[in-house]
Scaffold this motif. Structure first.
Motif, PDB file in Angstrom:
ATOM      1  N   GLY A 140       0.818  -1.213   0.000  1.00 27.31           N
ATOM      2  CA  GLY A 140       0.000   0.000   0.000  1.00 27.31           C
ATOM      3  C   GLY A 140       0.847   1.256   0.000  1.00 27.31           C
ATOM      4  O   GLY A 140       0.544   2.221  -0.709  1.00 27.31           O
ATOM      5  N   ILE A 141       1.907   1.257   0.759  1.00 26.67           N
ATOM      6  CA  ILE A 141       2.810   2.417   0.800  1.00 26.67           C
ATOM      7  C   ILE A 141       3.491   2.611  -0.544  1.00 26.67           C
ATOM      8  O   ILE A 141       3.584   3.735  -1.065  1.00 26.67           O
ATOM      9  N   VAL A 142       3.976   1.530  -1.142  1.00 24.42           N
ATOM     10  CA  VAL A 142       4.646   1.610  -2.446  1.00 24.42           C
ATOM     11  C   VAL A 142       3.686   2.152  -3.500  1.00 24.42           C
ATOM     12  O   VAL A 142       4.036   3.043  -4.291  1.00 24.42           O
ATOM     13  N   VAL A 143       2.454   1.654  -3.537  1.00 19.01           N
ATOM     14  CA  VAL A 143       1.453   2.128  -4.510  1.00 19.01           C
ATOM     15  C   VAL A 143       1.175   3.612  -4.282  1.00 19.01           C
ATOM     16  O   VAL A 143       1.104   4.391  -5.238  1.00 19.01           O
ATOM     17  N   GLY A 144       1.042   4.019  -3.015  1.00 16.02           N
ATOM     18  CA  GLY A 144       0.790   5.431  -2.714  1.00 16.02           C
ATOM     19  C   GLY A 144       1.922   6.335  -3.174  1.00 16.02           C
ATOM     20  O   GLY A 144       1.688   7.394  -3.758  1.00 16.02           O
ATOM     21  N   VAL A 145       3.151   5.912  -2.934  1.00 18.63           N
ATOM     22  CA  VAL A 145       4.311   6.705  -3.360  1.00 18.63           C
ATOM     23  C   VAL A 145       4.363   6.786  -4.883  1.00 18.63           C
ATOM     24  O   VAL A 145       4.624   7.853  -5.463  1.00 18.63           O
ATOM     25  N   LEU A 146       4.113   5.663  -5.567  1.00 19.22           N
ATOM     26  CA  LEU A 146       4.114   5.658  -7.036  1.00 19.22           C
ATOM     27  C   LEU A 146       3.035   6.578  -7.596  1.00 19.22           C
ATOM     28  O   LEU A 146       3.278   7.325  -8.552  1.00 19.22           O
ATOM     29  N   LEU A 147       1.843   6.547  -7.013  1.00 14.75           N
ATOM     30  CA  LEU A 147       0.764   7.429  -7.471  1.00 14.75           C
ATOM     31  C   LEU A 147       1.132   8.896  -7.257  1.00 14.75           C
ATOM     32  O   LEU A 147       0.867   9.734  -8.121  1.00 14.75           O
ATOM     33  N   ALA A 148       1.739   9.205  -6.136  1.00 10.65           N
ATOM     34  CA  ALA A 148       2.163  10.584  -5.878  1.00 10.65           C
ATOM     35  C   ALA A 148       3.233  11.007  -6.891  1.00 10.65           C
ATOM     36  O   ALA A 148       3.202  12.130  -7.422  1.00 10.65           O
ATOM     37  N   PHE A 149       4.165  10.128  -7.192  1.00  9.84           N
ATOM     38  CA  PHE A 149       5.226  10.419  -8.153  1.00  9.84           C
ATOM     39  C   PHE A 149       4.636  10.641  -9.547  1.00  9.84           C
ATOM     40  O   PHE A 149       4.985  11.609 -10.250  1.00  9.84           O
ATOM     41  N   ILE A 150       3.740   9.768  -9.960  1.00  9.20           N
ATOM     42  CA  ILE A 150       3.120   9.881 -11.287  1.00  9.20           C
ATOM     43  C   ILE A 150       2.294  11.167 -11.377  1.00  9.20           C
ATOM     44  O   ILE A 150       2.341  11.879 -12.378  1.00  9.20           O
ATOM     45  N   SER A 151       1.543  11.475 -10.313  1.00  8.56           N
ATOM     46  CA  SER A 151       0.745  12.712 -10.299  1.00  8.56           C
ATOM     47  C   SER A 151       1.654  13.936 -10.421  1.00  8.56           C
ATOM     48  O   SER A 151       1.365  14.869 -11.171  1.00  8.56           O
ATOM     49  N   GLY A 152       2.747  13.945  -9.675  1.00  9.38           N
ATOM     50  CA  GLY A 152       3.696  15.057  -9.749  1.00  9.38           C
ATOM     51  C   GLY A 152       4.311  15.175 -11.124  1.00  9.38           C
ATOM     52  O   GLY A 152       4.511  16.282 -11.648  1.00  9.38           O
ATOM     53  N   PHE A 153       4.620  14.067 -11.752  1.00  8.67           N
ATOM     54  CA  PHE A 153       5.191  14.051 -13.098  1.00  8.67           C
ATOM     55  C   PHE A 153       4.206  14.644 -14.095  1.00  8.67           C
ATOM     56  O   PHE A 153       4.567  15.489 -14.925  1.00  8.67           O
ATOM     57  N   ILE A 154       2.959  14.193 -14.013  1.00  8.04           N
ATOM     58  CA  ILE A 154       1.937  14.680 -14.947  1.00  8.04           C
ATOM     59  C   ILE A 154       1.734  16.184 -14.769  1.00  8.04           C
ATOM     60  O   ILE A 154       1.698  16.937 -15.741  1.00  8.04           O
ATOM     61  N   ILE A 155       1.623  16.624 -13.524  1.00  5.60           N
ATOM     62  CA  ILE A 155       1.398  18.049 -13.280  1.00  5.60           C
ATOM     63  C   ILE A 155       2.628  18.868 -13.665  1.00  5.60           C
ATOM     64  O   ILE A 155       2.526  19.902 -14.334  1.00  5.60           O
ATOM     65  N   GLY A 156       3.813  18.398 -13.305  1.00  5.87           N
ATOM     66  CA  GLY A 156       5.028  19.183 -13.521  1.00  5.87           C
ATOM     67  C   GLY A 156       5.532  19.184 -14.945  1.00  5.87           C
ATOM     68  O   GLY A 156       6.033  20.200 -15.426  1.00  5.87           O
ATOM     69  N   PHE A 157       5.402  18.104 -15.659  1.00  6.71           N
ATOM     70  CA  PHE A 157       6.013  18.020 -16.989  1.00  6.71           C
ATOM     71  C   PHE A 157       5.013  18.026 -18.135  1.00  6.71           C
ATOM     72  O   PHE A 157       5.386  18.307 -19.255  1.00  6.71           O
ATOM     73  N   ILE A 158       3.788  17.731 -17.868  1.00 10.56           N
ATOM     74  CA  ILE A 158       2.825  17.688 -18.978  1.00 10.56           C
ATOM     75  C   ILE A 158       1.860  18.869 -18.898  1.00 10.56           C
ATOM     76  O   ILE A 158       1.734  19.637 -19.852  1.00 10.56           O
ATOM     77  N   LEU A 159       1.178  19.052 -17.773  1.00 10.15           N
ATOM     78  CA  LEU A 159       0.182  20.114 -17.658  1.00 10.15           C
ATOM     79  C   LEU A 159       0.815  21.496 -17.486  1.00 10.15           C
ATOM     80  O   LEU A 159       0.313  22.477 -18.034  1.00 10.15           O
ATOM     81  N   ARG A 160       1.894  21.626 -16.777  1.00 11.18           N
ATOM     82  CA  ARG A 160       2.518  22.917 -16.509  1.00 11.18           C
ATOM     83  C   ARG A 160       3.003  23.601 -17.787  1.00 11.18           C
ATOM     84  O   ARG A 160       2.727  24.802 -17.987  1.00 11.18           O
ATOM     85  N   PRO A 161       3.727  22.890 -18.687  1.00  9.71           N
ATOM     86  CA  PRO A 161       4.139  23.569 -19.929  1.00  9.71           C
ATOM     87  C   PRO A 161       2.923  24.009 -20.751  1.00  9.71           C
ATOM     88  O   PRO A 161       2.974  25.056 -21.386  1.00  9.71           O
ATOM     89  N   ARG A 162       1.867  23.224 -20.751  1.00  6.72           N
ATOM     90  CA  ARG A 162       0.679  23.593 -21.528  1.00  6.72           C
ATOM     91  C   ARG A 162       0.027  24.849 -20.956  1.00  6.72           C
ATOM     92  O   ARG A 162      -0.446  25.701 -21.699  1.00  6.72           O
ATOM     93  N   LEU A 163      -0.037  24.941 -19.602  1.00  7.53           N
ATOM     94  CA  LEU A 163      -0.670  26.091 -18.974  1.00  7.53           C
ATOM     95  C   LEU A 163       0.189  27.363 -19.126  1.00  7.53           C
ATOM     96  O   LEU A 163      -0.321  28.467 -19.245  1.00  7.53           O
TER      97      LEU A 163
END
Length: 166
Positions: A140-163
């Motif tokens: 559960g901890i590993v899945v939570g950390v991975l989801l947080a990492f993926i969310s940060g990646f999406i927000i930081g590298f995909i959505l941020r340049p578009r915005l």
């Protein structure tokens, strides 16, 4: 007479020499086994005790009934013999739940008319439950950390340049 005395001493000594160790997990019920081979009747006294306690009585059966007032308060409401202990000779003591402070040497003595009919000693070792994480908790901890990492990646590298391009 001497032969009988030697036999009784030898019998009690064999039990003491062959002291059994019972391992238990804290928080769970534990059975301290003792099968009496003789006849147990209402005149017999069955006493489970620990010499390192005061009072030393853990559980006592007298006149065919439990005597809770005679036991050490630490064991109040936590010990039981089988309901058919007198007829079956199974004088095993159930201790619930086992606690680390229950670790020690227990003696079960069967007396009739003041004379010891049988006696056995058991050593109880209560283990403290492991406070470590289970495999499910780690997953559960590993899945939570991975989801947080993926969310940060999406927000930081995909959505941020578009915005920022707008």
């Amino acid at each position: 007479m001497k032969l009988l005395l030697v036999f009784v001493l030898l019998h009690v000594s064999q039990h003491a020499l062959g002291e059994q160790t019972v391992l238990a997990d804290g928080g769970r019920d534990v059975l301290l086994p003792f099968q009496f081979s003789g006849a147990v009747d209402k005149d017999s006294i069955v006493e489970w005790s620990r010499d390192d306690l005061n009072p030393k009585i853990v559980h006592v059966l007298r006149d065919g009934a439990d005597v809770p007032g005679a036991q050490n308060p630490r064991y109040s409401g936590r010990t039981a013999l089988r309901s058919d202990a007198l007829t079956s000779g199974d004088l095993s003591l159930t201790l619930s739940p086992a606690q680390p402070c229950d670790s020690g040497t227990y003696t079960c003595t069967v007396r009739k008319n003041g004379a010891i009919q049988d006696q056995t000693m058991l050593k109880l070792e209560v283990r403290v439950p492991d406070a470590g994480l289970t495999a499910g908790e780690i997953a559960g901890i590993v899945v939570g950390v991975l989801l947080a990492f993926i969310s940060g990646f999406i927000i930081g590298f995909i959505l941020r340049p578009r915005l920022s391009n707008k």
